[in-house]
Write a protein that holds these residues in place. Structure first.
Motif, PDB file in Angstrom:
ATOM      1  N   ASN A 180      41.557 -27.490 -26.267  1.00  0.00           N
ATOM      2  CA  ASN A 180      40.835 -28.427 -27.124  1.00  0.00           C
ATOM      3  C   ASN A 180      39.432 -27.964 -27.470  1.00  0.00           C
ATOM      4  N   VAL A 181      38.964 -26.895 -26.868  1.00  0.00           N
ATOM      5  CA  VAL A 181      37.596 -26.431 -27.084  1.00  0.00           C
ATOM      6  C   VAL A 181      37.600 -25.348 -28.164  1.00  0.00           C
ATOM      7  N   PRO A 182      37.089 -25.648 -29.364  1.00  0.00           N
ATOM      8  CA  PRO A 182      37.086 -24.618 -30.404  1.00  0.00           C
ATOM      9  C   PRO A 182      36.130 -23.479 -30.096  1.00  0.00           C
ATOM     10  N   ALA A 183      35.107 -23.722 -29.285  1.00  0.00           N
ATOM     11  CA  ALA A 183      34.148 -22.666 -28.959  1.00  0.00           C
ATOM     12  C   ALA A 183      34.718 -21.677 -27.951  1.00  0.00           C
ATOM     13  N   ALA A 184      35.887 -21.951 -27.405  1.00  0.00           N
ATOM     14  CA  ALA A 184      36.472 -21.044 -26.423  1.00  0.00           C
ATOM     15  C   ALA A 184      36.791 -19.693 -27.032  1.00  0.00           C
ATOM     16  N   PHE A 185      36.974 -19.642 -28.344  1.00  0.00           N
ATOM     17  CA  PHE A 185      37.312 -18.397 -29.008  1.00  0.00           C
ATOM     18  C   PHE A 185      36.126 -17.854 -29.802  1.00  0.00           C
ATOM     19  N   GLY A 186      34.917 -18.171 -29.375  1.00  0.00           N
ATOM     20  CA  GLY A 186      33.714 -17.763 -30.095  1.00  0.00           C
ATOM     21  C   GLY A 186      33.397 -16.291 -29.997  1.00  0.00           C
ATOM     22  N   GLY A 187      33.877 -15.624 -28.999  1.00  0.00           N
ATOM     23  CA  GLY A 187      33.617 -14.211 -28.850  1.00  0.00           C
ATOM     24  C   GLY A 187      32.488 -13.946 -27.867  1.00  0.00           C
ATOM     25  N   ALA A 188      32.300 -12.683 -27.576  1.00  0.00           N
ATOM     26  CA  ALA A 188      31.322 -12.289 -26.563  1.00  0.00           C
ATOM     27  C   ALA A 188      29.914 -12.156 -27.130  1.00  0.00           C
ATOM     28  N   ASP A 189      29.778 -11.984 -28.428  1.00  0.00           N
ATOM     29  CA  ASP A 189      28.445 -11.776 -29.010  1.00  0.00           C
ATOM     30  C   ASP A 189      27.531 -12.975 -28.780  1.00  0.00           C
ATOM     31  N   ALA A 190      28.040 -14.174 -29.035  1.00  0.00           N
ATOM     32  CA  ALA A 190      27.216 -15.367 -28.859  1.00  0.00           C
ATOM     33  C   ALA A 190      26.857 -15.570 -27.391  1.00  0.00           C
ATOM     34  N   ARG A 191      27.797 -15.299 -26.506  1.00  0.00           N
ATOM     35  CA  ARG A 191      27.518 -15.433 -25.070  1.00  0.00           C
ATOM     36  C   ARG A 191      26.485 -14.403 -24.623  1.00  0.00           C
ATOM     37  N   ALA A 192      26.580 -13.187 -25.145  1.00  0.00           N
ATOM     38  CA  ALA A 192      25.604 -12.156 -24.787  1.00  0.00           C
ATOM     39  C   ALA A 192      24.217 -12.531 -25.298  1.00  0.00           C
ATOM     40  N   GLN A 193      24.124 -13.030 -26.517  1.00  0.00           N
ATOM     41  CA  GLN A 193      22.831 -13.454 -27.055  1.00  0.00           C
ATOM     42  C   GLN A 193      22.240 -14.576 -26.218  1.00  0.00           C
ATOM     43  N   GLN A 194      23.073 -15.508 -25.791  1.00  0.00           N
ATOM     44  CA  GLN A 194      22.594 -16.613 -24.966  1.00  0.00           C
ATOM     45  C   GLN A 194      22.128 -16.095 -23.604  1.00  0.00           C
ATOM     46  N   ALA A 195      22.868 -15.173 -23.003  1.00  0.00           N
ATOM     47  CA  ALA A 195      22.485 -14.627 -21.700  1.00  0.00           C
ATOM     48  C   ALA A 195      21.173 -13.854 -21.805  1.00  0.00           C
ATOM     49  N   ILE A 196      21.016 -13.077 -22.868  1.00  0.00           N
ATOM     50  CA  ILE A 196      19.766 -12.334 -23.058  1.00  0.00           C
ATOM     51  C   ILE A 196      18.616 -13.299 -23.258  1.00  0.00           C
ATOM     52  N   GLY A 197      18.840 -14.356 -24.015  1.00  0.00           N
ATOM     53  CA  GLY A 197      17.803 -15.365 -24.220  1.00  0.00           C
ATOM     54  C   GLY A 197      17.415 -16.058 -22.927  1.00  0.00           C
ATOM     55  N   ASP A 198      18.378 -16.258 -22.032  1.00  0.00           N
ATOM     56  CA  ASP A 198      18.083 -16.886 -20.743  1.00  0.00           C
ATOM     57  C   ASP A 198      17.312 -15.936 -19.828  1.00  0.00           C
ATOM     58  N   ILE A 199      17.688 -14.659 -19.848  1.00  0.00           N
ATOM     59  CA  ILE A 199      17.065 -13.681 -18.961  1.00  0.00           C
ATOM     60  C   ILE A 199      15.676 -13.286 -19.457  1.00  0.00           C
ATOM     61  N   ALA A 200      15.582 -12.968 -20.745  1.00  0.00           N
ATOM     62  CA  ALA A 200      14.313 -12.508 -21.320  1.00  0.00           C
ATOM     63  C   ALA A 200      14.065 -13.249 -22.627  1.00  0.00           C
ATOM     64  N   PRO A 201      13.401 -14.403 -22.583  1.00  0.00           N
ATOM     65  CA  PRO A 201      13.207 -15.208 -23.794  1.00  0.00           C
ATOM     66  C   PRO A 201      12.371 -14.514 -24.871  1.00  0.00           C
ATOM     67  N   ASP A 202      11.521 -13.576 -24.501  1.00  0.00           N
ATOM     68  CA  ASP A 202      10.667 -12.904 -25.486  1.00  0.00           C
ATOM     69  C   ASP A 202      11.270 -11.594 -25.999  1.00  0.00           C
ATOM     70  N   TYR A 203      12.533 -11.360 -25.720  1.00  0.00           N
ATOM     71  CA  TYR A 203      13.198 -10.123 -26.149  1.00  0.00           C
ATOM     72  C   TYR A 203      13.345 -10.091 -27.667  1.00  0.00           C
ATOM     73  N   THR A 204      13.053  -8.940 -28.264  1.00  0.00           N
ATOM     74  CA  THR A 204      13.290  -8.735 -29.696  1.00  0.00           C
ATOM     75  C   THR A 204      14.262  -7.573 -29.855  1.00  0.00           C
ATOM     76  N   PRO A 205      15.258  -7.711 -30.727  1.00  0.00           N
ATOM     77  CA  PRO A 205      16.237  -6.628 -30.922  1.00  0.00           C
ATOM     78  C   PRO A 205      15.564  -5.357 -31.437  1.00  0.00           C
ATOM     79  N   TRP A 206      16.159  -4.234 -31.118  1.00  0.00           N
ATOM     80  CA  TRP A 206      15.624  -2.937 -31.532  1.00  0.00           C
ATOM     81  C   TRP A 206      15.826  -2.675 -33.011  1.00  0.00           C
ATOM     82  N   PHE A 207      16.904  -3.173 -33.554  1.00  0.00           N
ATOM     83  CA  PHE A 207      17.216  -2.934 -34.963  1.00  0.00           C
ATOM     84  C   PHE A 207      18.019  -4.103 -35.515  1.00  0.00           C
ATOM     85  N   ALA A 208      18.146  -4.144 -36.832  1.00  0.00           N
ATOM     86  CA  ALA A 208      18.920  -5.191 -37.504  1.00  0.00           C
ATOM     87  C   ALA A 208      20.216  -4.580 -38.045  1.00  0.00           C
ATOM     88  N   PRO A 209      21.259  -5.386 -38.191  1.00  0.00           N
ATOM     89  CA  PRO A 209      22.508  -4.849 -38.737  1.00  0.00           C
ATOM     90  C   PRO A 209      22.330  -4.356 -40.174  1.00  0.00           C
TER      91      PRO A 209
END
Length: 102
Positions: free
Chosen positions: A24-53
């Motif tokens: 019943n959870v549609p977010a269960a298939f969200g993928g690893a990218d969103a989870r990785a971004q959330q984990a990085i935000g939790d660990i290092a809130p001031d992190y800025t990506p090295w490059f843009a897509p």
């Protein structure tokens, strides 16, 4: 024989559809990218990506299509390499067998 084939097809469809229907959870298939971004935000809130897509897909569907295309191309390359390797080994084995027969 037809009944067995029909039952196997029905089992495959059920095994494919039932897990998607029961979850019943549609977010269960969200993928690893969103989870990785959330984990990085939790660990290092001031992190800025090295490059843009270079290419940002217009929608999630296009991103999913590109991912599936990438997976299909990769599977094709691996399948070609595997088939080529097997055929090369068979040719070598046949050549050795023919050489011994002479």
């Amino acid at each position: 024989m037809k009944l067995r084939t029909l039952m196997l097809c029905a089992a495959i469809v059920l095994l494919t559809v039932l897990p998607l229907w029961l979850v019943n959870v549609p977010a269960a298939f969200g993928g690893a990218d969103a989870r990785a971004q959330q984990a990085i935000g939790d660990i290092a809130p001031d992190y800025t990506p090295w490059f843009a897509p270079i290419l940002e897909p217009a929608s999630e569907e296009i991103a999913s299509l590109l991912f599936a295309l990438q997976a299909a191309i990769g599977a094709g390359v691996i399948g070609y390499w595997l088939g080529f390797s097997v055929a090369r080994e068979r040719t070598r084995r046949d050549a050795r067998r023919d050489h011994r027969a002479d």
